[in-house]
Design an enzyme around this catalytic site. Sequence first.
Site, PDB file in Angstrom:
ATOM      1  NE  ARG A  23      -5.893  -7.907  -4.651  1.00  0.00           N
ATOM      2  CZ  ARG A  23      -4.897  -7.341  -5.315  1.00  0.00           C
ATOM      3  NH1 ARG A  23      -3.637  -7.689  -5.086  1.00  0.00           N
ATOM      4  NH2 ARG A  23      -5.135  -6.398  -6.208  1.00  0.00           N
ATOM      5  CD  GLU A  27      -2.509  -6.174   1.692  1.00  0.00           C
ATOM      6  OE1 GLU A  27      -2.458  -5.214   0.896  1.00  0.00           O
ATOM      7  OE2 GLU A  27      -2.364  -7.340   1.333  1.00  0.00           O
ATOM      8  CG  HIS A  35      -0.055  -5.298  -1.625  1.00  0.00           C
ATOM      9  ND1 HIS A  35      -1.392  -5.541  -1.455  1.00  0.00           N
ATOM     10  CD2 HIS A  35       0.158  -5.455  -2.954  1.00  0.00           C
ATOM     11  CE1 HIS A  35      -1.960  -5.824  -2.620  1.00  0.00           C
ATOM     12  NE2 HIS A  35      -1.023  -5.769  -3.553  1.00  0.00           N
TER      13      HIS A  35
HETATM   14  C1  DGY Z   1      -2.447  -4.936  -8.204  1.00  0.00           C
HETATM   15  O1  DGY Z   1      -2.136  -4.262  -9.183  1.00  0.00           O
HETATM   16  O2  DGY Z   1      -3.510  -5.556  -8.148  1.00  0.00           O
HETATM   17  C2  DGY Z   1      -1.503  -4.930  -7.058  1.00  0.00           C
HETATM   18  O3  DGY Z   1      -1.727  -5.968  -6.187  1.00  0.00           O
HETATM   19  C3  DGY Z   1      -1.605  -3.615  -6.324  1.00  0.00           C
HETATM   20  O4  DGY Z   1      -2.838  -3.509  -5.699  1.00  0.00           O
END
Ligand code: DGY
Length: 321
Positions: free
Chosen positions: A239, A268, A286
Amino acid sequence: MKPRLIVSRQMPGPVGARIRAEFDCPWPEGRDMDAEEMLQQVRDTQAEALLFSSHLKLDAAVIARIPDHVRIAATCSVGFEHIDVAAARARGLPVTNTPDVLTDCTADLTMLLILGACRRAHEYEAIMRAGWRRGYGLGEMLGVRASGKRLGIVGLGRIGQAVARRARGFNMRILYNNPRRLPEDIEEGATYFADLREMLPQCDILTLHARGGPATAGLMNAETFALLPKGAVFVNASRGGLVDEEALIAALRSGHLFAAGLDVYHNEPAFDLRLAELPNTFLFPHMGSATIETRTAMGMRALDNIAAVLAGRPPIDPLWN
Ligand code: DGY
């Protein structure tokens, strides 16, 4: 009559086909629904379930406005910092995520970031696409070796462990920092550090796999980046909130970090464009779980949770009990 479902984001084909077969659902037209639109749709359709993902913040204020006819909110993601789980629990709304199914693909992408950052993948690609017409001397455009290096993993959970398994194939030595030391059979020879600050000076490459949220916000900042050895490589596929991006940019500009491989950002999709101007970044939008197989499995898992709750069974992946 089919149960009524609201889906806030476009899903992969097979997931969409299952939704159409099993649910009564107004299909979103290829764009993300925000919380207001979702609430409106929920009211208009008297929906019993919500399927959403990390683009949509289910904070306490939104949760308070979800009508009682909604019996489950399922996020199609493993991360759940976009959900106020305590608020959902307080009002008895089951919320679920999609663990396990994305572990391998996220670990694969992490290795790609590690290798790409170490070996200047972005710069080499740019040279080729610009037509490469001058050969490089033996001392020019050199990357750093990845195999055999010391890899620090912050968060040796499911994804961290999957990264460690892959990294062992590259003869890397695994160091890890976790809230708790793990049993030896999970450690598989990895060295535990209770204190991140003690681990950082020993890492040639650092990769983050901790959960987002207030406890880990800004974990990597000017002070902690400075503890990494000069020339270290930094990778983040967890993150963006774990990283102070000002400090990251400064460490990349000064050369304290050799390079960074990033899949996640503070904002993002409107990420800090200074990261894209740096030659020593290798950047993805991402996409950790973004394979046909994994995104399909995630969607199916979210639907399994919804189907279970609507059939009166407990959710498979509850975020609260
Ligand atoms: C998750 O599954 O947490 C990925 O980062 C997509 O948001």
